[in-house]
Design a protein around this motif. Structure first.
Motif, PDB file in Angstrom:
ATOM      1  N   ARG A 105     -31.860  -8.536 -47.319  1.00 43.42           N
ATOM      2  CA  ARG A 105     -30.597  -8.957 -47.908  1.00 43.42           C
ATOM      3  C   ARG A 105     -30.859 -10.270 -48.652  1.00 43.42           C
ATOM      4  NH1 ARG A 105     -26.242  -6.401 -46.486  1.00 43.42           N
ATOM      5  NH2 ARG A 105     -24.873  -8.206 -46.716  1.00 43.42           N
ATOM      6  N   LEU A 106     -30.569 -10.274 -49.940  1.00 41.97           N
ATOM      7  CA  LEU A 106     -30.982 -11.401 -50.763  1.00 41.97           C
ATOM      8  C   LEU A 106     -29.959 -11.727 -51.848  1.00 41.97           C
ATOM      9  CD1 LEU A 106     -31.973  -9.959 -53.642  1.00 41.97           C
ATOM     10  CD2 LEU A 106     -33.945  -9.347 -52.227  1.00 41.97           C
ATOM     11  N   LEU A 107     -30.186 -12.879 -52.457  1.00 44.42           N
ATOM     12  CA  LEU A 107     -29.404 -13.317 -53.607  1.00 44.42           C
ATOM     13  C   LEU A 107     -30.288 -13.259 -54.849  1.00 44.42           C
ATOM     14  CD1 LEU A 107     -27.630 -16.511 -52.195  1.00 44.42           C
ATOM     15  CD2 LEU A 107     -26.697 -14.209 -52.357  1.00 44.42           C
ATOM     16  N   ILE A 108     -29.754 -12.692 -55.905  1.00 42.15           N
ATOM     17  CA  ILE A 108     -30.483 -12.703 -57.175  1.00 42.15           C
ATOM     18  C   ILE A 108     -30.231 -14.010 -57.908  1.00 42.15           C
ATOM     19  CG2 ILE A 108     -30.667 -11.586 -59.420  1.00 42.15           C
ATOM     20  CD1 ILE A 108     -30.140  -8.938 -58.081  1.00 42.15           C
ATOM     21  N   VAL A 109     -29.002 -14.509 -57.796  1.00 39.92           N
ATOM     22  CA  VAL A 109     -28.653 -15.781 -58.411  1.00 39.92           C
ATOM     23  C   VAL A 109     -27.911 -16.622 -57.406  1.00 39.92           C
ATOM     24  CG1 VAL A 109     -28.551 -14.894 -60.762  1.00 39.92           C
ATOM     25  CG2 VAL A 109     -26.508 -14.846 -59.334  1.00 39.92           C
ATOM     26  N   SER A 110     -27.972 -17.938 -57.550  1.00 43.26           N
ATOM     27  CA  SER A 110     -27.260 -18.832 -56.663  1.00 43.26           C
ATOM     28  C   SER A 110     -25.764 -18.574 -56.754  1.00 43.26           C
ATOM     29  CB  SER A 110     -27.564 -20.284 -57.045  1.00 43.26           C
ATOM     30  OG  SER A 110     -26.810 -21.178 -56.267  1.00 43.26           O
ATOM     31  N   GLY A 111     -25.117 -18.437 -55.611  1.00 41.96           N
ATOM     32  CA  GLY A 111     -23.685 -18.213 -55.587  1.00 41.96           C
ATOM     33  C   GLY A 111     -23.263 -16.779 -55.837  1.00 41.96           C
ATOM     34  N   GLY A 112     -24.233 -15.918 -56.092  1.00 40.06           N
ATOM     35  CA  GLY A 112     -23.940 -14.525 -56.341  1.00 40.06           C
ATOM     36  C   GLY A 112     -23.747 -13.747 -55.053  1.00 40.06           C
ATOM     37  N   PRO A 113     -23.487 -12.463 -55.169  1.00 41.45           N
ATOM     38  CA  PRO A 113     -23.298 -11.642 -53.968  1.00 41.45           C
ATOM     39  C   PRO A 113     -24.616 -11.385 -53.253  1.00 41.45           C
ATOM     40  CG  PRO A 113     -23.292 -10.261 -55.907  1.00 41.45           C
ATOM     41  CD  PRO A 113     -23.331 -11.680 -56.403  1.00 41.45           C
ATOM     42  N   THR A 114     -24.528 -11.178 -51.956  1.00 44.01           N
ATOM     43  CA  THR A 114     -25.700 -10.789 -51.187  1.00 44.01           C
ATOM     44  C   THR A 114     -25.919  -9.294 -51.372  1.00 44.01           C
ATOM     45  OG1 THR A 114     -25.327 -12.518 -49.545  1.00 44.01           O
ATOM     46  CG2 THR A 114     -26.734 -10.679 -48.909  1.00 44.01           C
ATOM     47  N   LEU A 115     -27.120  -8.945 -51.780  1.00 39.19           N
ATOM     48  CA  LEU A 115     -27.456  -7.547 -52.044  1.00 39.19           C
ATOM     49  C   LEU A 115     -28.465  -7.055 -51.023  1.00 39.19           C
ATOM     50  CD1 LEU A 115     -27.878  -7.800 -55.925  1.00 39.19           C
ATOM     51  CD2 LEU A 115     -25.839  -7.135 -54.638  1.00 39.19           C
ATOM     52  N   GLY A 116     -28.352  -5.791 -50.658  1.00 36.11           N
ATOM     53  CA  GLY A 116     -29.264  -5.209 -49.693  1.00 36.11           C
ATOM     54  C   GLY A 116     -30.209  -4.214 -50.348  1.00 36.11           C
ATOM     55  N   TYR A 117     -31.471  -4.281 -49.969  1.00 39.44           N
ATOM     56  CA  TYR A 117     -32.476  -3.368 -50.515  1.00 39.44           C
ATOM     57  C   TYR A 117     -33.285  -2.768 -49.372  1.00 39.44           C
ATOM     58  CZ  TYR A 117     -31.576  -5.434 -55.088  1.00 39.44           C
ATOM     59  OH  TYR A 117     -30.973  -5.856 -56.250  1.00 39.44           O
ATOM     60  N   TRP A 118     -33.735  -1.524 -49.600  1.00 42.39           N
ATOM     61  CA  TRP A 118     -34.577  -0.823 -48.629  1.00 42.39           C
ATOM     62  C   TRP A 118     -35.963  -0.589 -49.217  1.00 42.39           C
ATOM     63  CZ3 TRP A 118     -33.188   0.207 -43.682  1.00 42.39           C
ATOM     64  CH2 TRP A 118     -31.828   0.153 -43.364  1.00 42.39           C
ATOM     65  N   GLY A 119     -36.963  -0.721 -48.368  1.00 40.23           N
ATOM     66  CA  GLY A 119     -38.298  -0.330 -48.758  1.00 40.23           C
ATOM     67  C   GLY A 119     -38.436   1.180 -48.717  1.00 40.23           C
ATOM     68  N   GLN A 120     -39.585   1.666 -49.166  1.00 43.71           N
ATOM     69  CA  GLN A 120     -39.768   3.112 -49.306  1.00 43.71           C
ATOM     70  C   GLN A 120     -40.104   3.803 -47.993  1.00 43.71           C
ATOM     71  OE1 GLN A 120     -42.151   0.935 -49.772  1.00 43.71           O
ATOM     72  NE2 GLN A 120     -44.178   1.860 -49.569  1.00 43.71           N
ATOM     73  N   GLY A 121     -40.374   3.047 -46.951  1.00 40.84           N
ATOM     74  CA  GLY A 121     -40.710   3.666 -45.676  1.00 40.84           C
ATOM     75  C   GLY A 121     -42.200   3.844 -45.509  1.00 40.84           C
ATOM     76  N   THR A 122     -42.665   3.613 -44.299  1.00 41.92           N
ATOM     77  CA  THR A 122     -44.082   3.806 -43.990  1.00 41.92           C
ATOM     78  C   THR A 122     -44.171   4.528 -42.645  1.00 41.92           C
ATOM     79  OG1 THR A 122     -46.230   2.689 -43.734  1.00 41.92           O
ATOM     80  CG2 THR A 122     -44.302   1.501 -42.929  1.00 41.92           C
ATOM     81  N   GLN A 123     -45.003   5.537 -42.599  1.00 41.34           N
ATOM     82  CA  GLN A 123     -45.094   6.394 -41.414  1.00 41.34           C
ATOM     83  C   GLN A 123     -45.961   5.746 -40.338  1.00 41.34           C
ATOM     84  OE1 GLN A 123     -43.727   9.665 -40.752  1.00 41.34           O
ATOM     85  NE2 GLN A 123     -44.497   9.183 -38.690  1.00 41.34           N
ATOM     86  N   VAL A 124     -45.424   5.715 -39.140  1.00 45.76           N
ATOM     87  CA  VAL A 124     -46.176   5.270 -37.963  1.00 45.76           C
ATOM     88  C   VAL A 124     -46.230   6.446 -36.992  1.00 45.76           C
ATOM     89  CG1 VAL A 124     -46.185   3.748 -35.963  1.00 45.76           C
ATOM     90  CG2 VAL A 124     -45.573   2.853 -38.217  1.00 45.76           C
ATOM     91  N   THR A 125     -47.433   6.845 -36.631  1.00 43.74           N
ATOM     92  CA  THR A 125     -47.628   7.946 -35.693  1.00 43.74           C
ATOM     93  C   THR A 125     -48.473   7.459 -34.532  1.00 43.74           C
ATOM     94  OG1 THR A 125     -47.527   9.564 -37.496  1.00 43.74           O
ATOM     95  CG2 THR A 125     -48.439  10.304 -35.394  1.00 43.74           C
TER      96      THR A 125
END
Length: 120
Positions: A97-117
């Motif tokens: 969860r991050l800000l692209i600009v100061s004072g802007g909205p908090t945006l959420g991003y997901w990584g592509q996933g990595t398999q653990v077996t």
């Protein structure tokens, strides 16, 4: 903004893996980061989080075995997984969860996933 996750693989029970998730792009600041996992046929579940205030939170099933950490300079979050069990087998996703600009909205991003077996 892109998230690149890595570090998954096949390991025997009792072994260790370290997952990494690097954020890149136009980032002003990163607030909370976290790792989630999804096993086949199950819902995605929280594994660990690291808040902007510096506190960490873990699922009961991984407490004492997993450690979440972050490198602020590299915009990278890690998940050190020790004493792995077959029940830890899943696709692991990082969330930022991050800000692209100061004072802007908090945006959420997901990584592509990595398999653990984890084999028994």
């Amino acid at each position: 903004v892109q998230l690149q996750a890595s570090g998954g693989g096949l390991v025997q029970a009792g072994g260790s893996l370290r997952l990494s998730c690097a954020a890149s792009g136009s980032i002003f600041s990163i607030n909370a980061v976290g790792w989630y996992r999804q096993a086949p046929g199950k819902r995605r579940e929280l594994v660990a989080t690291f808040t902007s205030g510096g506190s960490t939170n873990y699922a009961d099933s991984v407490k004492g075995r997993f450690t979440i950490s972050r490198d602020f300079a590299k915009n990278t979050v890690y998940l050190q997984m020790n004493s792995l069990k077959p029940g830890d087998t899943a696709v692991y996703y990082c969330n930022v969860r991050l800000l692209i600009v100061s004072g802007g909205p908090t945006l959420g991003y997901w990584g592509q996933g990595t398999q653990v077996t984890v084999s028994s």
